[in-house]
Motif scaffolding. Sequence first.
Motif, PDB file in Angstrom:
ATOM      1  N   ASN A   1       0.820  -1.218   0.000  1.00 44.91           N
ATOM      2  CA  ASN A   1       0.000   0.000   0.000  1.00 44.91           C
ATOM      3  C   ASN A   1       0.850   1.263   0.000  1.00 44.91           C
ATOM      4  O   ASN A   1       0.446   2.287  -0.557  1.00 44.91           O
ATOM      5  N   HIS A   2       2.027   1.199   0.622  1.00 44.15           N
ATOM      6  CA  HIS A   2       2.923   2.360   0.598  1.00 44.15           C
ATOM      7  C   HIS A   2       3.402   2.634  -0.832  1.00 44.15           C
ATOM      8  O   HIS A   2       3.335   3.778  -1.306  1.00 44.15           O
ATOM      9  N   LEU A   3       3.881   1.588  -1.517  1.00 43.33           N
ATOM     10  CA  LEU A   3       4.315   1.768  -2.904  1.00 43.33           C
ATOM     11  C   LEU A   3       3.129   2.129  -3.789  1.00 43.33           C
ATOM     12  O   LEU A   3       3.261   2.955  -4.707  1.00 43.33           O
ATOM     13  N   LEU A   4       1.983   1.551  -3.520  1.00 41.95           N
ATOM     14  CA  LEU A   4       0.784   1.864  -4.292  1.00 41.95           C
ATOM     15  C   LEU A   4       0.409   3.337  -4.138  1.00 41.95           C
ATOM     16  O   LEU A   4      -0.041   3.977  -5.100  1.00 41.95           O
ATOM     17  N   THR A   5       0.624   3.895  -2.955  1.00 43.38           N
ATOM     18  CA  THR A   5       0.376   5.326  -2.741  1.00 43.38           C
ATOM     19  C   THR A   5       1.226   6.166  -3.692  1.00 43.38           C
ATOM     20  O   THR A   5       0.745   7.132  -4.302  1.00 43.38           O
ATOM     21  N   LYS A   6       2.490   5.793  -3.838  1.00 42.66           N
ATOM     22  CA  LYS A   6       3.374   6.531  -4.744  1.00 42.66           C
ATOM     23  C   LYS A   6       2.898   6.415  -6.188  1.00 42.66           C
ATOM     24  O   LYS A   6       2.929   7.394  -6.950  1.00 42.66           O
ATOM     25  N   VAL A   7       2.478   5.217  -6.587  1.00 45.12           N
ATOM     26  CA  VAL A   7       2.029   5.017  -7.964  1.00 45.12           C
ATOM     27  C   VAL A   7       0.730   5.770  -8.212  1.00 45.12           C
ATOM     28  O   VAL A   7       0.545   6.380  -9.278  1.00 45.12           O
ATOM     29  N   TYR A   8      -0.185   5.743  -7.260  1.00 45.80           N
ATOM     30  CA  TYR A   8      -1.422   6.525  -7.398  1.00 45.80           C
ATOM     31  C   TYR A   8      -1.103   8.010  -7.553  1.00 45.80           C
ATOM     32  O   TYR A   8      -1.701   8.712  -8.381  1.00 45.80           O
ATOM     33  N   LEU A   9      -0.169   8.517  -6.750  1.00 44.59           N
ATOM     34  CA  LEU A   9       0.236   9.913  -6.891  1.00 44.59           C
ATOM     35  C   LEU A   9       0.788  10.179  -8.286  1.00 44.59           C
ATOM     36  O   LEU A   9       0.432  11.171  -8.934  1.00 44.59           O
ATOM     37  N   ALA A  10       1.665   9.294  -8.756  1.00 45.77           N
ATOM     38  CA  ALA A  10       2.255   9.463 -10.085  1.00 45.77           C
ATOM     39  C   ALA A  10       1.187   9.475 -11.162  1.00 45.77           C
ATOM     40  O   ALA A  10       1.322  10.162 -12.179  1.00 45.77           O
ATOM     41  N   ASN A  11       0.111   8.739 -10.939  1.00 48.62           N
ATOM     42  CA  ASN A  11      -1.003   8.666 -11.898  1.00 48.62           C
ATOM     43  C   ASN A  11      -2.059   9.733 -11.640  1.00 48.62           C
ATOM     44  O   ASN A  11      -3.125   9.706 -12.259  1.00 48.62           O
ATOM     45  N   THR A  12      -1.758  10.666 -10.730  1.00 48.80           N
ATOM     46  CA  THR A  12      -2.663  11.768 -10.335  1.00 48.80           C
ATOM     47  C   THR A  12      -4.017  11.259  -9.858  1.00 48.80           C
ATOM     48  O   THR A  12      -5.036  11.932 -10.002  1.00 48.80           O
ATOM     49  N   GLU A  13      -4.051  10.098  -9.240  1.00 45.21           N
ATOM     50  CA  GLU A  13      -5.267   9.552  -8.635  1.00 45.21           C
ATOM     51  C   GLU A  13      -5.176   9.785  -7.126  1.00 45.21           C
ATOM     52  O   GLU A  13      -4.860   8.893  -6.354  1.00 45.21           O
ATOM     53  N   TYR A  14      -5.476  11.015  -6.726  1.00 41.30           N
ATOM     54  CA  TYR A  14      -5.183  11.460  -5.365  1.00 41.30           C
ATOM     55  C   TYR A  14      -6.083  10.821  -4.314  1.00 41.30           C
ATOM     56  O   TYR A  14      -5.623  10.517  -3.210  1.00 41.30           O
ATOM     57  N   ASP A  15      -7.341  10.621  -4.617  1.00 45.10           N
ATOM     58  CA  ASP A  15      -8.236   9.983  -3.648  1.00 45.10           C
ATOM     59  C   ASP A  15      -7.779   8.561  -3.344  1.00 45.10           C
ATOM     60  O   ASP A  15      -7.801   8.113  -2.189  1.00 45.10           O
ATOM     61  N   LYS A  16      -7.365   7.848  -4.377  1.00 43.52           N
ATOM     62  CA  LYS A  16      -6.862   6.488  -4.171  1.00 43.52           C
ATOM     63  C   LYS A  16      -5.554   6.502  -3.389  1.00 43.52           C
ATOM     64  O   LYS A  16      -5.295   5.605  -2.574  1.00 43.52           O
ATOM     65  N   ALA A  17      -4.715   7.521  -3.637  1.00 42.71           N
ATOM     66  CA  ALA A  17      -3.466   7.641  -2.880  1.00 42.71           C
ATOM     67  C   ALA A  17      -3.760   7.849  -1.401  1.00 42.71           C
ATOM     68  O   ALA A  17      -3.111   7.241  -0.532  1.00 42.71           O
ATOM     69  N   ILE A  18      -4.742   8.688  -1.104  1.00 39.10           N
ATOM     70  CA  ILE A  18      -5.121   8.945   0.287  1.00 39.10           C
ATOM     71  C   ILE A  18      -5.646   7.660   0.929  1.00 39.10           C
ATOM     72  O   ILE A  18      -5.300   7.324   2.070  1.00 39.10           O
ATOM     73  N   GLU A  19      -6.464   6.925   0.192  1.00 39.52           N
ATOM     74  CA  GLU A  19      -7.020   5.679   0.714  1.00 39.52           C
ATOM     75  C   GLU A  19      -5.928   4.652   1.007  1.00 39.52           C
ATOM     76  O   GLU A  19      -5.929   4.002   2.063  1.00 39.52           O
ATOM     77  N   ALA A  20      -4.984   4.498   0.081  1.00 36.57           N
ATOM     78  CA  ALA A  20      -3.906   3.527   0.281  1.00 36.57           C
ATOM     79  C   ALA A  20      -3.005   3.930   1.444  1.00 36.57           C
ATOM     80  O   ALA A  20      -2.616   3.093   2.269  1.00 36.57           O
ATOM     81  N   ALA A  21      -2.668   5.221   1.530  1.00 35.26           N
ATOM     82  CA  ALA A  21      -1.821   5.689   2.628  1.00 35.26           C
ATOM     83  C   ALA A  21      -2.529   5.520   3.966  1.00 35.26           C
ATOM     84  O   ALA A  21      -1.900   5.145   4.970  1.00 35.26           O
ATOM     85  N   THR A  22      -3.821   5.781   3.999  1.00 31.81           N
ATOM     86  CA  THR A  22      -4.582   5.650   5.240  1.00 31.81           C
ATOM     87  C   THR A  22      -4.585   4.203   5.726  1.00 31.81           C
ATOM     88  O   THR A  22      -4.532   3.934   6.938  1.00 31.81           O
ATOM     89  N   LYS A  23      -4.628   3.250   4.800  1.00 30.91           N
ATOM     90  CA  LYS A  23      -4.562   1.838   5.188  1.00 30.91           C
ATOM     91  C   LYS A  23      -3.260   1.534   5.903  1.00 30.91           C
ATOM     92  O   LYS A  23      -3.226   0.727   6.844  1.00 30.91           O
ATOM     93  N   VAL A  24      -2.180   2.165   5.472  1.00 30.02           N
ATOM     94  CA  VAL A  24      -0.888   1.955   6.137  1.00 30.02           C
ATOM     95  C   VAL A  24      -0.888   2.650   7.501  1.00 30.02           C
ATOM     96  O   VAL A  24      -0.492   2.057   8.522  1.00 30.02           O
TER      97      VAL A  24
END
Length: 585
Positions: free
Chosen positions: A208-231
Amino acid sequence: MKRLITISFSIVILLLTQTSCDKDWLKPEPLSFFSPENVYTDKAGFESLLITMRKDIKNENTSAMPNLTMEFAASDLASPWSQLDFYNLTPNTDQYYRFLAMFTVWYSSIKNANVLITRIDDIEWASEQERNAILAEAYWHRAYWYYRLVNSYGDVPFISQEIQGAKLDFQTHSRWTILNKIQSDLEYAAQWLPVTAKAGAISQGAANHLLTKVYLANTEYDKAIEAATKVITGPYALMTQRFGVDAAKVGRNLMWDLHRPKNFNTAQNTETILASVDRFEAPPGARSVGLYTMRMYNCQWFQPQVLDSQGKPGMTASGPMYDSLGRGNANIRLTGYYQYDIWSYKGATWKNTTDLRRADINWVDKHELRYNNPVSVDFGKVVNTAYLAAQVDTFKHVYAMPHYIMYVPQDDPKAQPMGGNGDWYVFRLAETYLLRAEAYYWKNQFALAADDINKVRTRANALPISAGEVTIDFIMNERGRELFAEEPRHSELVRVSYIMAKSNLGGYSLSNFSEKNFFFDRVMKYNNTYEKKIQLLGNTANMAPFHVLWPVPSLVITANTKGVINQNVGYDGADKNVAPLTVIE
């Protein structure tokens, strides 16, 4: 039985370039004991390949000139003293540094992941959970290296499976296409990886931490927040009390404890999401020569150029200062901005900041370097830079050092003090907070961004910031303060550069990325090495906007005779580029 020749991308290139017209390497050979058919026959065989992949992560941080140091050498916080002129970085040469070599090394790591991914169903598994957990870790490793590739070289070929036989028709894939692929792979990995894992192994939190970075890179910010929150809501917590091997030492503090390699993978440390494992007590084949932090990042304080008032050597490579500062070589020369200016906030400076990350006990400043040569007339006095053999020597011989990060004593008493064996952070919770803060920032939710940043700052006893003070520059500064020698700095700056270009922020765009980008502008703003045109070893410090991306090695491109691998704009060969692929077969 005909041998299946498994050849990584880098080995294909080496074979093609070194054998010329000699076709002997193509001849089939008897099946060896260690061929894939003999190794990957049970769960243990696949787990052995996972161990190899974890070792690739460890190699990022260990030995002389490890890959992670390159990320800082080409950044706003440090400079490569022996390749100051980035115009000397070409598709054919990278003087002393590894900007070309990393391309093929990372593909070699991807090869290992692809072998497992391709062969996962060659055996019958005891359960779906067992199969999918192992596959999930392989997906994570492949995604990790592709994340680095697309944020170092941009568009690159995506290799999705084991290569059996010579392949000469690779094609470049769009960076965005690769990000989408590794995003879906990491989503799968996050479902199947264990919540907790042994030291060096990949957990759900790491996914989920790496997924947060990839979501950010893909400008999918809500998903990045969700993945980071899981961590953040997972089995982790920021360390707030002293702990570990030096906990009883008076005068040290929490940040010192947090950066003792022997504390990285202990049960006490609830902040570690993933750390590599490198122990001196391990068998020789399982340990490195050391982290080399003191060698790579510390200044060349002990060299003959550090003269005393009589013009004689004021330093010697021995004694307590040698043991604690090590045999520094300034390969990653710290900028004045990182040493001093980055710590200034609300009237505070590096001299009076409350920030434990710049506490006097945690750093060795220039005024703390004292002549240690017993025969020097100035023995014991503070080093006077006016006596240096040349004024440019201040660039690499005398500067402030973050001792609390770099100090890793040698377990081998006979070894030179370079920086001994030790575990090293890959991901920890402080970065997760800063990643979520960045996602909030891109969504203009500045109060939430400030809250996350202040979680990190408050723990370090730094003054909190307000919502109005949140900028992308401040976030990158906070990453520098918290994650120095830990994050892949260049990759993260490039990731932000692509976000701003794709979103048309700050006057940036994808159409002229090689001509104007956030990375170059930030480096020029904060790294005065280039402004001052420092000259060393025949190099004059220089950099252009297109150096945001490193060149693809020409050997890779020219040996790929039946396909087209693109070169990055600004480097020789880019005129032969074709449109990158947008579909992964």
